[in-house]
Scaffold this motif. Structure first.
Motif, PDB file in Angstrom:
ATOM      1  N   UNK A 135       0.840  -1.203   0.000  1.00 26.49           N
ATOM      2  CA  UNK A 135       0.000   0.000   0.000  1.00 26.49           C
ATOM      3  C   UNK A 135       0.874   1.251   0.000  1.00 26.49           C
ATOM      4  N   UNK A 136       1.922   1.237   0.814  1.00 26.69           N
ATOM      5  CA  UNK A 136       2.829   2.387   0.853  1.00 26.69           C
ATOM      6  C   UNK A 136       3.432   2.641  -0.524  1.00 26.69           C
ATOM      7  N   UNK A 137       3.864   1.596  -1.179  1.00 26.30           N
ATOM      8  CA  UNK A 137       4.450   1.745  -2.520  1.00 26.30           C
ATOM      9  C   UNK A 137       3.412   2.271  -3.509  1.00 26.30           C
ATOM     10  N   UNK A 138       2.208   1.689  -3.486  1.00 30.63           N
ATOM     11  CA  UNK A 138       1.151   2.116  -4.401  1.00 30.63           C
ATOM     12  C   UNK A 138       0.707   3.554  -4.134  1.00 30.63           C
ATOM     13  N   UNK A 139       0.750   3.965  -2.871  1.00 28.16           N
ATOM     14  CA  UNK A 139       0.339   5.321  -2.498  1.00 28.16           C
ATOM     15  C   UNK A 139       1.487   6.318  -2.591  1.00 28.16           C
ATOM     16  N   UNK A 140       2.657   5.811  -2.979  1.00 30.60           N
ATOM     17  CA  UNK A 140       3.862   6.639  -3.078  1.00 30.60           C
ATOM     18  C   UNK A 140       4.181   7.318  -1.747  1.00 30.60           C
ATOM     19  N   UNK A 141       4.075   6.513  -0.675  1.00 29.09           N
ATOM     20  CA  UNK A 141       4.401   6.974   0.666  1.00 29.09           C
ATOM     21  C   UNK A 141       5.470   6.067   1.250  1.00 29.09           C
ATOM     22  N   UNK A 142       6.207   6.579   2.196  1.00 30.96           N
ATOM     23  CA  UNK A 142       7.161   5.787   2.943  1.00 30.96           C
ATOM     24  C   UNK A 142       6.380   4.894   3.906  1.00 30.96           C
ATOM     25  N   UNK A 143       6.749   3.622   4.009  1.00 32.96           N
ATOM     26  CA  UNK A 143       6.023   2.691   4.888  1.00 32.96           C
ATOM     27  C   UNK A 143       6.025   3.166   6.335  1.00 32.96           C
ATOM     28  N   UNK A 144       7.134   3.698   6.786  1.00 38.08           N
ATOM     29  CA  UNK A 144       7.214   4.195   8.169  1.00 38.08           C
ATOM     30  C   UNK A 144       6.241   5.357   8.373  1.00 38.08           C
ATOM     31  N   UNK A 145       6.166   6.228   7.380  1.00 41.62           N
ATOM     32  CA  UNK A 145       5.227   7.353   7.441  1.00 41.62           C
ATOM     33  C   UNK A 145       3.793   6.835   7.452  1.00 41.62           C
ATOM     34  N   UNK A 146       3.522   5.806   6.667  1.00 41.27           N
ATOM     35  CA  UNK A 146       2.183   5.229   6.626  1.00 41.27           C
ATOM     36  C   UNK A 146       1.806   4.646   7.983  1.00 41.27           C
ATOM     37  N   UNK A 147       2.719   3.922   8.623  1.00 45.22           N
ATOM     38  CA  UNK A 147       2.461   3.402   9.966  1.00 45.22           C
ATOM     39  C   UNK A 147       2.099   4.536  10.917  1.00 45.22           C
ATOM     40  N   UNK A 148       2.900   5.608  10.892  1.00 43.28           N
ATOM     41  CA  UNK A 148       2.677   6.746  11.778  1.00 43.28           C
ATOM     42  C   UNK A 148       1.343   7.428  11.475  1.00 43.28           C
ATOM     43  N   UNK A 149       1.046   7.576  10.192  1.00 50.95           N
ATOM     44  CA  UNK A 149      -0.189   8.231   9.762  1.00 50.95           C
ATOM     45  C   UNK A 149      -1.414   7.487  10.259  1.00 50.95           C
ATOM     46  N   UNK A 150      -1.367   6.164  10.254  1.00 48.96           N
ATOM     47  CA  UNK A 150      -2.526   5.356  10.636  1.00 48.96           C
ATOM     48  C   UNK A 150      -2.541   4.980  12.109  1.00 48.96           C
ATOM     49  N   UNK A 151      -1.591   5.506  12.885  1.00 47.78           N
ATOM     50  CA  UNK A 151      -1.573   5.214  14.319  1.00 47.78           C
ATOM     51  C   UNK A 151      -2.690   5.995  15.009  1.00 47.78           C
TER      52      UNK A 151
END
Length: 115
Positions: free
Chosen positions: A55-71
Motif C-alpha cells: 500500500x505504501x508503494x502504491x500510495x507513493x508513501x514511505x512505509x514508516x510514514x504510513x504506519x505513523x499516519x494510521x496510528x
C-alpha cells in the motif's frame, strides 16, 4: 497440508482484500459512528489486509510514514488519505445527511386542557 480452518482475522483480511464493497461499508460504518481514532484503526485493518509495504508503494508513501499516519495519534493529510484509499481500491465520497423528520406536537383540544 492446508489448514482445515482459518482465523477470524485471516477471513476478514481476505474479505477486505477481495470485496471492495465490503471494505467500503466497513469504513463507512466506522466513519458514521466513530471518532478519528476508530476511523484510522479501521483504515489500518484494511491496509494490513493488503500489506503495508504494498500500500505504501502504491500510495507513493514511505512505509514508516504510513504506519505513523494510521496510528492512534495519526493525523493524515487529505492528500495522503486519498492516496491510501486509492491504493486499496477506495475513494472518498460526500453524501447528504438524511435527517429524521421532526416530530410535531399535536395541539391539545380546549377540552383536554380544561381537565
Amino acid at each position: 497440508m492446508t489448514k482445515p480452518w482459518r482465523s477470524h482475522d485471516e477471513a476478514t483480511a481476505e474479505m477486505l482484500r477481495n470485496d471492495p464493497a465490503f471494505a467500503a461499508l466497513y469504513l463507512e460504518s466506522v466513519l458514521a459512528d466513530g471518532d478519528q481514532v476508530d476511523v484510522l484503526g479501521a483504515l489500518r485493518h484494511i491496509v494490513n489486509a493488503f500489506g503495508v509495504q504494498q500500500v505504501a508503494a502504491d500510495a507513493e508513501l514511505n512505509a514508516k510514514t504510513l504506519y505513523r499516519t494510521l496510528s492512534a495519534e495519526g493525523n493524515p493529510e487529505l492528500r495522503s488519505l486519498t492516496r491510501v484509499l486509492a491504493a486499496v481500491g477506495l475513494r472518498l465520497s460526500v453524501q447528504p445527511i438524511v435527517k429524521k423528520p421532526r416530530r410535531t406536537r399535536t395541539p391539545r383540544s380546549p377540552s383536554a386542557t380544561a381537565r
